[in-house]
Design a protein around this motif. Structure first.
Motif, PDB file in Angstrom:
ATOM      1  N   SER A   1       0.522 -10.045   1.044  1.00 60.10           N
ATOM      2  CA  SER A   1      -0.762 -10.560   0.584  1.00 60.10           C
ATOM      3  C   SER A   1      -0.609 -11.164  -0.816  1.00 60.10           C
ATOM      4  O   SER A   1      -0.012 -10.547  -1.708  1.00 60.10           O
ATOM      5  CB  SER A   1      -1.791  -9.426   0.546  1.00 60.10           C
ATOM      6  N   PRO A   2      -1.125 -12.378  -1.067  1.00 60.68           N
ATOM      7  CA  PRO A   2      -0.994 -13.005  -2.380  1.00 60.68           C
ATOM      8  C   PRO A   2      -1.811 -12.266  -3.442  1.00 60.68           C
ATOM      9  O   PRO A   2      -2.716 -11.484  -3.123  1.00 60.68           O
ATOM     10  CB  PRO A   2      -1.532 -14.420  -2.149  1.00 60.68           C
ATOM     11  N   MET A   3      -1.498 -12.516  -4.693  1.00 63.46           N
ATOM     12  CA  MET A   3      -2.177 -11.833  -5.801  1.00 63.46           C
ATOM     13  C   MET A   3      -3.473 -12.549  -6.183  1.00 63.46           C
ATOM     14  O   MET A   3      -3.702 -12.940  -7.331  1.00 63.46           O
ATOM     15  CB  MET A   3      -1.233 -11.755  -7.003  1.00 63.46           C
ATOM     16  N   ASP A   4      -4.339 -12.732  -5.203  1.00 62.03           N
ATOM     17  CA  ASP A   4      -5.659 -13.295  -5.491  1.00 62.03           C
ATOM     18  C   ASP A   4      -6.664 -12.151  -5.577  1.00 62.03           C
ATOM     19  O   ASP A   4      -6.289 -10.976  -5.712  1.00 62.03           O
ATOM     20  CB  ASP A   4      -6.040 -14.311  -4.415  1.00 62.03           C
ATOM     21  N   LYS A   5      -7.941 -12.467  -5.485  1.00 57.14           N
ATOM     22  CA  LYS A   5      -8.984 -11.457  -5.624  1.00 57.14           C
ATOM     23  C   LYS A   5      -8.829 -10.341  -4.595  1.00 57.14           C
ATOM     24  O   LYS A   5      -8.816  -9.149  -4.923  1.00 57.14           O
ATOM     25  CB  LYS A   5     -10.360 -12.124  -5.485  1.00 57.14           C
ATOM     26  N   PHE A   6      -8.696 -10.729  -3.321  1.00 58.91           N
ATOM     27  CA  PHE A   6      -8.605  -9.729  -2.258  1.00 58.91           C
ATOM     28  C   PHE A   6      -7.246  -9.034  -2.261  1.00 58.91           C
ATOM     29  O   PHE A   6      -7.143  -7.858  -1.910  1.00 58.91           O
ATOM     30  CB  PHE A   6      -8.866 -10.393  -0.902  1.00 58.91           C
ATOM     31  N   GLY A   7      -6.196  -9.762  -2.665  1.00 58.30           N
ATOM     32  CA  GLY A   7      -4.884  -9.147  -2.743  1.00 58.30           C
ATOM     33  C   GLY A   7      -4.842  -8.023  -3.758  1.00 58.30           C
ATOM     34  O   GLY A   7      -4.224  -6.972  -3.531  1.00 58.30           O
ATOM     35  N   LYS A   8      -5.510  -8.201  -4.879  1.00 54.98           N
ATOM     36  CA  LYS A   8      -5.559  -7.151  -5.900  1.00 54.98           C
ATOM     37  C   LYS A   8      -6.376  -5.958  -5.409  1.00 54.98           C
ATOM     38  O   LYS A   8      -6.025  -4.794  -5.663  1.00 54.98           O
ATOM     39  CB  LYS A   8      -6.150  -7.705  -7.185  1.00 54.98           C
ATOM     40  N   LEU A   9      -7.487  -6.247  -4.695  1.00 56.75           N
ATOM     41  CA  LEU A   9      -8.301  -5.146  -4.149  1.00 56.75           C
ATOM     42  C   LEU A   9      -7.523  -4.347  -3.115  1.00 56.75           C
ATOM     43  O   LEU A   9      -7.632  -3.117  -3.051  1.00 56.75           O
ATOM     44  CB  LEU A   9      -9.582  -5.715  -3.535  1.00 56.75           C
ATOM     45  N   VAL A  10      -6.725  -5.063  -2.298  1.00 55.94           N
ATOM     46  CA  VAL A  10      -5.909  -4.383  -1.294  1.00 55.94           C
ATOM     47  C   VAL A  10      -4.936  -3.427  -1.952  1.00 55.94           C
ATOM     48  O   VAL A  10      -4.789  -2.259  -1.554  1.00 55.94           O
ATOM     49  CB  VAL A  10      -5.163  -5.418  -0.424  1.00 55.94           C
ATOM     50  N   ARG A  11      -4.235  -3.885  -2.963  1.00 52.84           N
ATOM     51  CA  ARG A  11      -3.237  -3.055  -3.634  1.00 52.84           C
ATOM     52  C   ARG A  11      -3.881  -1.853  -4.338  1.00 52.84           C
ATOM     53  O   ARG A  11      -3.322  -0.750  -4.355  1.00 52.84           O
ATOM     54  CB  ARG A  11      -2.455  -3.913  -4.629  1.00 52.84           C
ATOM     55  N   LYS A  12      -5.051  -2.075  -4.904  1.00 55.02           N
ATOM     56  CA  LYS A  12      -5.748  -0.978  -5.582  1.00 55.02           C
ATOM     57  C   LYS A  12      -6.171   0.097  -4.583  1.00 55.02           C
ATOM     58  O   LYS A  12      -6.008   1.300  -4.830  1.00 55.02           O
ATOM     59  CB  LYS A  12      -6.964  -1.529  -6.323  1.00 55.02           C
ATOM     60  N   ASP A  13      -6.715  -0.357  -3.444  1.00 53.32           N
ATOM     61  CA  ASP A  13      -7.156   0.609  -2.428  1.00 53.32           C
ATOM     62  C   ASP A  13      -5.975   1.340  -1.792  1.00 53.32           C
ATOM     63  O   ASP A  13      -6.076   2.522  -1.436  1.00 53.32           O
ATOM     64  CB  ASP A  13      -7.970  -0.093  -1.342  1.00 53.32           C
TER      65      ASP A  13
END
Length: 398
Positions: free
Chosen positions: A335-347
């Motif tokens: 997943s790229p480091m965009d808005k949703f990518g950062k949320l994915v990694r955080k979750d």
């Protein structure tokens, strides 16, 4: 519209015995009244059996061989009474778990690999429930039929009941003998049904919730790869559904732990003593063939019961912990480091952290129940057996 659930032989058997002792869902007020009557009858039957055994301890107190046999029976009866009381207290939560399991675990919305996981859990439940139920019922029938077989060819004064009553009544004569024998047989069978009813359903719950953890692991590692910039958004939407599933399983295990923790502690304490007493009867006491068969069946039932609940608890612990490993095996890194990518990694960090806090079933919070518990109980039972054997040898020498 009716909801279709998967058919399961092990669940049908477990449900039958739970209905038999009165712990089951009520569809109307009449069924609820019948269930309450069944619970009261079960408690009365257990108290009657315990009363009979306690009187026998009073009259046979000087004979350790007979007292050891009576203690084996009493431990099983007290376990039954303890279970039925706790199940009556936690009846609403226990039945809620059954309904949740039917609705969320046994639907048909699975792919081929997930169906294999469900089939594996059902097969394991079938083995455990059928073996334990058959051995337990065989033990009860041995206790009921043993005196009946020995009474063939005897006159009225020599006939023996299942348990001695020590009452100033002509219990060896007709019809008092037949009435008392039937009463003892009915109450003993009710005790046997209570002995296995909870453990069967507990095993089914544990094995199926562990299979749901396995399905969650499979889904987290097999998310479909999407092309283009929508991949991270798709991952985030999919991950949210997996987190909700994970939270539901954690909540299921929490409620199951709350309902069963006292029963697990009681069984861990009792089984080591029970196995040692049964071993003493089999090895050091000169038994008739019918008595030996009864005790061998009782020992196999106890060991099967111990293996069943320790193995199922161990499965829940291991599979809940393995969710964190499935996170690392998934395609989330793509997943790229965009808005949703950062949320994915955080979750995902939260999922990994929570998974490392395993969903273990404990003995009233003192320690988690696992296969290691099985080995420790067997080791403790052997220690008790050695102590009993040594005390018997010293008594003979003196």
């Amino acid at each position: 519209m009716s909801v279709k659930y998967r058919k399961d032989i092990s669940f049908t058997v477990a449900a039958f015995f739970l209905k038999f002792v009165g712990i089951w869902l009520a569809t109307n007020r009449y069924v609820e009244w019948f269930r309450n009557v069944a619970v009261v009858y079960t408690v009365i039957a257990l108290i009657f059996c315990i009363w009979v055994q306690m009187r026998n301890v009073f009259f046979y107190g000087a004979d350790f061989t007979i007292t050891g046999y009576i203690l084996c029976a009493c431990l099983g009866l007290f376990t039954d009474l303890f279970k039925i009381i706790l199940m009556s207290i936690h009846k609403k939560k226990f039945l809620t778990l059954i309904v949740y399991m039917q609705k969320n675990f046994w639907h048909f919305n699975y792919d081929e690999s997930e169906n294999l996981i469900i089939a594996d859990a059902k097969q394991m439940c079938f083995y455990f429930v059928c073996v334990f139920s058959c051995s337990s019922q065989f033990t009860v029938f041995c206790y009921v039929l043993r005196p009946a077989i020995s009474n063939f060819g005897k006159n009225e004064t020599d006939r023996a009941l299942i348990f001695n009553m020590w009452l100033d009544l002509p219990l060896s004569t007709t019809p008092y003998f037949e009435i008392m024998y039937a009463l003892q047989a009915v109450t003993l069978y009710q005790s046997g049904a209570c002995y296995l009813s909870f453990d069967n359903m507990f095993c089914i719950m544990c094995l199926h919730v562990s299979s749901q953890f396995r399905i969650l692991q499979y889904r987290m590692t097999k998310i479909q790869n999407a092309k283009g910039g929508s991949f991270s958004e798709q991952c985030y939407a999919t991950l949210k559904t997996y987190i909700q599933q994970h939270q539901g399983l954690i909540e299921f295990c929490t409620v199951l732990e709350e309902v069963c923790r006292m029963i697990l502690l009681w069984q861990v304490i009792v089984f080591s003593v029970l196995i040692s007493f049964i071993g003493y009867q089999l090895v050091l006491v000169d038994l008739t063939p019918s008595w030996r068969i009864s005790f061998i069946s009782y020992l196999l039932t106890t060991m099967c019961q111990l293996w069943m609940f320790t193995y199922s608890c161990d499965c829940v612990t291991k599979e809940s912990e393995n969710v964190s490993l499935a996170v690392y095996a998934g395609p989330w890194i793509n997943s790229p480091m965009d808005k949703f990518g950062k949320l994915v990694r955080k979750d995902l960090q939260v999922v990994v952290t929570r998974s490392r806090r395993v969903c273990s079933l404990t003995a009233c919070g003192f320690f988690p129940v696992s296969l290691e518990t099985y080995t420790k109980i067997m080791s403790t039972a052997m220690s008790y057996f050695t102590l009993l054997k040594q005390s018997t040898v010293d008594e003979v020498d003196t």
